[in-house]
Design an enzyme around this catalytic site. Structure first.
Site, PDB file in Angstrom:
ATOM      1  N   CYS A  94      47.130  -0.996   0.936  1.00 56.48           N
ATOM      2  CA  CYS A  94      47.026  -2.420   1.279  1.00 56.48           C
ATOM      3  C   CYS A  94      45.605  -2.897   1.582  1.00 56.48           C
ATOM      4  O   CYS A  94      44.815  -3.051   0.664  1.00 56.48           O
ATOM      5  CB  CYS A  94      47.990  -2.753   2.408  1.00 56.48           C
ATOM      6  SG  CYS A  94      48.408  -4.508   2.451  1.00 56.48           S
ATOM      7  N   HIS A 195      53.533   0.210   2.066  1.00 54.31           N
ATOM      8  CA  HIS A 195      53.460   0.805   3.400  1.00 54.31           C
ATOM      9  C   HIS A 195      54.765   1.521   3.679  1.00 54.31           C
ATOM     10  O   HIS A 195      55.621   1.634   2.840  1.00 54.31           O
ATOM     11  CB  HIS A 195      53.360  -0.282   4.475  1.00 54.31           C
ATOM     12  CG  HIS A 195      52.139  -1.089   4.454  1.00 54.31           C
ATOM     13  ND1 HIS A 195      50.963  -0.662   4.991  1.00 54.31           N
ATOM     14  CD2 HIS A 195      51.909  -2.341   3.999  1.00 54.31           C
ATOM     15  CE1 HIS A 195      50.060  -1.620   4.886  1.00 54.31           C
ATOM     16  NE2 HIS A 195      50.606  -2.647   4.276  1.00 54.31           N
TER      17      HIS A 195
HETATM   18  N1  GLN Z   1      44.992  -8.722   4.894  1.00 55.99           N
HETATM   19  C1  GLN Z   1      45.650  -8.368   3.700  1.00 55.99           C
HETATM   20  C2  GLN Z   1      46.626  -9.395   3.157  1.00 55.99           C
HETATM   21  O1  GLN Z   1      47.402 -10.019   3.876  1.00 55.99           O
HETATM   22  C3  GLN Z   1      46.265  -7.000   3.853  1.00 55.99           C
HETATM   23  C4  GLN Z   1      47.390  -6.933   4.840  1.00 55.99           C
HETATM   24  C5  GLN Z   1      47.875  -5.541   5.054  1.00 55.99           C
HETATM   25  O2  GLN Z   1      47.122  -4.543   5.044  1.00 55.99           O
HETATM   26  N2  GLN Z   1      49.165  -5.457   5.343  1.00 55.99           N
HETATM   27  O3  GLN Z   1      46.637  -9.571   1.954  1.00 55.99           O
END
Ligand code: GLN
Length: 250
Positions: A94, A195
Site C-alpha cells: 500500500c 493488507h
Molecule cells: N495513503 C494511501 C492512500 O489512501 C495509502 C493508504 C494505506 O497505506 N492504507 O491511498
C-alpha cells in the site's frame, strides 16, 4: 545455519493493519525449515548498504506517515533499485508500494517523489477503494494462484505501458478500479495494495519471496520444503469468499 537478512523499512511509521504481521510469517516459515531470519530495521537516516539484504520489506501508512518518510525513501532510490537488480526480493504494501513508484500526489496536491523502483505513479482520487479483494497471479509461467486480502486506498495507481502487474483482479478494485490490474512486479520485487496482513492468508507468496531471498543469499536455485498450511488455507478461503461476495469487480 543459513541466515536470510531482511531490511524492514520504516517499521515505526508504516505498519497499518498490522503489516508487521508479514514479518512474523517470514520468521515462522524460516525457522520451521531450520533457517534463520535476521530482521534489521532501516529507518530515517539509517544506512542501506548494497548487497546487505536478501529481502526488503515496507508496509503501508496514511498520507501523514508517507510524508514523513518520503524524502528519506526517495533518496534511497538507487540503493533499492540496485538491490532488486542484484536479485534481492522485496515486498511493498500500500503506502510503501505507492512510494516505490515515481511519485504519489495527495488529494491536497502535495506531490511526494518516490524511489522509482516500480514504473508507475499514483494520484489520490475522491473515493476510497475499500474492502476485501481477490486477485489471480501467475508469477511462474503456467502456475496460477490467488491472493486474498483487504484494500483501503484513495490512491489511483497507473502502471507504465508494459509493466507487469502482480495479478488480475477477480473481486475488488486493485490499482485503479478500472484496469483490472493489481500491484506490480519487477524481478523478485512485488508491490500490492493488499493488507490483512497479507502473508498469513497467502503462504505461497511468503514462500515465493523467501525462496528468492534464499537464492540471493546462496547464489543457486532453491526449492523450499512444504509446510502444513491447513489453517492458512482456511484463512485464505474465508477471505476469498468475502471478496467474492462483493459480486465481482467494483
Ligand atoms: N495513503 C494511501 C492512500 O489512501 C495509502 C493508504 C494505506 O497505506 N492504507 O491511498
Amino acid at each position: 545455519m543459513t541466515t536470510i537478512r531482511v531490511g524492514h523499512l520504516y517499521p515505526e511509521y508504516l505498519n497499518i493493519y498490522a503489516d508487521r504481521g508479514n514479518i512474523a510469517v517470514f520468521q515462522h516459515r524460516t525457522t520451521a525449515r531450520g533457517l534463520e531470519l535476521a530482521v534489521e530495521p532501516v529507518s530515517v537516516g539509517d544506512e542501506l548498504r548494497a548487497g546487505e539484504h536478501d529481502l526488503l520489506y515496507i508496509g503501508g501508512g496514511q498520507d501523514r506517515e508517507e510524508e514523513l518518510i518520503a524524502p528519506d525513501l526517495a533518496a534511497r532510490g538507487e540503493a533499492i533499485r540496485d538491490a532488486v537488480a542484484g536479485g534481492a526480493a522485496l515486498l511493498a504494501v500500500c503506502g510503501g508500494y505507492q512510494l516505490l513508484g515515481r511519485f504519489y500526489r495527495e488529494r491536497s496536491g502535495v506531490e511526494l517523489s518516490g524511489a522509482g523502483l516500480f514504473p508507475l505513479h499514483t494520484v489520490a482520487g475522491e473515493r476510497r477503494m475499500i474492502g476485501d479483494c481477490l486477485i489471480e497471479c501467475e508469477l511462474e509461467p503456467g502456475v496460477r494462484r490467488t491472493l486474498a486480502g483487504f484494500e483501503n486506498h484513495a490512491g489511483i495507481t497507473r502502471l507504465d505501458e508494459g509493466v507487469q502487474p502482480l495479478g488480475r483482479v477477480v473481486a475488488g478494485f486493485g490499482n485503479d478500479g478500472e484496469s483490472g490490474y493489481e500491484g506490480a512486479r519487477v524481478g523478485a520485487a512485488v508491490g500490492t495494495y493488499l493488507h490483512g496482513p497479507l502473508l498469513p492468508r497467502n503462504p505461497w507468496l511468503a514462500d515465493w519471496l523467501l525462496a528468492r531471498a534464499l537464492e540471493h543469499r546462496l547464489g543457486e536455485p532453491v526449492e523450499l520444503d512444504p509446510l502444513d498450511d491447513e489453517l492458512e488455507h482456511e484463512a485464505h478461503e474465508v477471505s476469498a469468499a468475502r471478496a467474492r461476495a462483493r459480486g465481482g469487480r467494483f
